[in-house]
Design a protein around this motif. Sequence first.
Motif, PDB file in Angstrom:
ATOM      1  N   ASP A   1      15.903  -6.108  -0.974  1.00 33.12           N
ATOM      2  CA  ASP A   1      14.821  -6.826  -1.648  1.00 33.12           C
ATOM      3  C   ASP A   1      13.516  -6.724  -0.868  1.00 33.12           C
ATOM      4  OD1 ASP A   1      13.763  -8.645  -3.673  1.00 33.12           O
ATOM      5  OD2 ASP A   1      13.777 -10.162  -2.078  1.00 33.12           O
ATOM      6  N   ILE A   2      13.566  -6.984   0.420  1.00 40.32           N
ATOM      7  CA  ILE A   2      12.329  -6.947   1.214  1.00 40.32           C
ATOM      8  C   ILE A   2      11.818  -5.524   1.360  1.00 40.32           C
ATOM      9  CG2 ILE A   2      13.240  -6.785   3.564  1.00 40.32           C
ATOM     10  CD1 ILE A   2      10.434  -9.122   2.430  1.00 40.32           C
ATOM     11  N   ALA A   3      12.710  -4.547   1.465  1.00 40.00           N
ATOM     12  CA  ALA A   3      12.274  -3.148   1.568  1.00 40.00           C
ATOM     13  C   ALA A   3      11.568  -2.712   0.292  1.00 40.00           C
ATOM     14  CB  ALA A   3      13.470  -2.244   1.855  1.00 40.00           C
ATOM     15  N   LEU A   4      12.099  -3.108  -0.846  1.00 41.91           N
ATOM     16  CA  LEU A   4      11.441  -2.760  -2.107  1.00 41.91           C
ATOM     17  C   LEU A   4      10.109  -3.481  -2.249  1.00 41.91           C
ATOM     18  CD1 LEU A   4      14.469  -2.617  -4.547  1.00 41.91           C
ATOM     19  CD2 LEU A   4      13.119  -0.719  -3.646  1.00 41.91           C
ATOM     20  N   LYS A   5      10.045  -4.737  -1.828  1.00 41.35           N
ATOM     21  CA  LYS A   5       8.768  -5.456  -1.875  1.00 41.35           C
ATOM     22  C   LYS A   5       7.741  -4.787  -0.966  1.00 41.35           C
ATOM     23  CE  LYS A   5      10.457 -10.033  -3.106  1.00 41.35           C
ATOM     24  NZ  LYS A   5      10.704 -11.406  -2.633  1.00 41.35           N
ATOM     25  N   LEU A   6       8.176  -4.393   0.221  1.00 47.23           N
ATOM     26  CA  LEU A   6       7.270  -3.703   1.142  1.00 47.23           C
ATOM     27  C   LEU A   6       6.797  -2.379   0.543  1.00 47.23           C
ATOM     28  CD1 LEU A   6       9.041  -4.231   4.588  1.00 47.23           C
ATOM     29  CD2 LEU A   6       6.855  -5.204   3.875  1.00 47.23           C
ATOM     30  N   ALA A   7       7.734  -1.605   0.047  1.00 50.90           N
ATOM     31  CA  ALA A   7       7.395  -0.288  -0.485  1.00 50.90           C
ATOM     32  C   ALA A   7       6.468  -0.400  -1.697  1.00 50.90           C
ATOM     33  CB  ALA A   7       8.665   0.460  -0.867  1.00 50.90           C
ATOM     34  N   LEU A   8       6.750  -1.349  -2.561  1.00 42.88           N
ATOM     35  CA  LEU A   8       5.958  -1.477  -3.780  1.00 42.88           C
ATOM     36  C   LEU A   8       4.655  -2.235  -3.560  1.00 42.88           C
ATOM     37  CD1 LEU A   8       8.859  -2.043  -6.330  1.00 42.88           C
ATOM     38  CD2 LEU A   8       7.696   0.090  -5.724  1.00 42.88           C
ATOM     39  N   SER A   9       4.483  -2.812  -2.374  1.00 39.07           N
ATOM     40  CA  SER A   9       3.216  -3.475  -2.071  1.00 39.07           C
ATOM     41  C   SER A   9       2.137  -2.461  -1.687  1.00 39.07           C
ATOM     42  CB  SER A   9       3.394  -4.482  -0.926  1.00 39.07           C
ATOM     43  OG  SER A   9       3.567  -3.819   0.311  1.00 39.07           O
ATOM     44  N   VAL A  10       2.563  -1.254  -1.374  1.00 40.65           N
ATOM     45  CA  VAL A  10       1.617  -0.193  -1.020  1.00 40.65           C
ATOM     46  C   VAL A  10       1.168   0.485  -2.312  1.00 40.65           C
ATOM     47  CG1 VAL A  10       1.315   1.962   0.262  1.00 40.65           C
ATOM     48  CG2 VAL A  10       2.822   0.174   1.158  1.00 40.65           C
ATOM     49  N   PRO A  11      -0.131   0.531  -2.566  1.00 36.47           N
ATOM     50  CA  PRO A  11      -0.605   1.242  -3.763  1.00 36.47           C
ATOM     51  C   PRO A  11      -0.144   2.695  -3.741  1.00 36.47           C
ATOM     52  CG  PRO A  11      -2.388  -0.019  -2.757  1.00 36.47           C
ATOM     53  CD  PRO A  11      -1.222  -0.071  -1.814  1.00 36.47           C
ATOM     54  N   LEU A  12       0.155   3.223  -4.912  1.00 35.58           N
ATOM     55  CA  LEU A  12       0.710   4.576  -5.020  1.00 35.58           C
ATOM     56  C   LEU A  12      -0.205   5.620  -4.377  1.00 35.58           C
ATOM     57  CD1 LEU A  12       3.110   6.157  -6.033  1.00 35.58           C
ATOM     58  CD2 LEU A  12       2.000   6.362  -8.244  1.00 35.58           C
ATOM     59  N   GLN A  13      -1.500   5.455  -4.525  1.00 32.38           N
ATOM     60  CA  GLN A  13      -2.445   6.399  -3.918  1.00 32.38           C
ATOM     61  C   GLN A  13      -2.335   6.367  -2.396  1.00 32.38           C
ATOM     62  OE1 GLN A  13      -6.506   5.794  -5.073  1.00 32.38           O
ATOM     63  NE2 GLN A  13      -7.251   7.529  -3.894  1.00 32.38           N
ATOM     64  N   ASP A  14      -2.219   5.166  -1.822  1.00 34.17           N
ATOM     65  CA  ASP A  14      -2.055   5.054  -0.375  1.00 34.17           C
ATOM     66  C   ASP A  14      -0.698   5.606   0.059  1.00 34.17           C
ATOM     67  OD1 ASP A  14      -4.524   3.891  -0.250  1.00 34.17           O
ATOM     68  OD2 ASP A  14      -3.801   1.873   0.221  1.00 34.17           O
TER      69      ASP A  14
END
Length: 167
Positions: A103-116
Amino acid sequence: YDRPAVTTPLLKLMAELVYNKAQRLVFDCSSPNGILLFRETSKILVAYGSRILNHPVSKDPYAEKYKGIWISLAALQRALSGNYVNFGVFVLYNDLAFSNALDIALKLALSVPLQDLMSFPKLTKAYFALMEILCHNHTADVLSLDTPVFYQIVSSILEGLKSLDIA
């Protein structure tokens, strides 16, 4: 969590501990040692991730936030692919270590904008390596995600396939 000079080496140490390079961790799948190692890794990831998610970025997003996210994603990917933990044990004993780490890994990963995400090669490689291991070994967990999260993951994978930089 707000001092990368401290958190980055600690996260790197954790990532190296769980890295089963050349099968140097010889825990059997049913060994409690592998399970304990994963549980401690999960605790560290959740503690770091839950704090860094809400941390505002002032100057350099990579140094302040994305580098820690990269190392966290790499650590989880290494722990998941280490072949020293039977992840069914967590479900069997109602242990939330795996689900919390995911859960936290997905939140971390998806908190980064796709362009970044696509702009920083180390972060990109860690993200797609994690997605590969999740889709390959934990398909049921990926498919059980909420629809918006699943859609965002599939969209990012599509963008990664379109990219020429990913090898």
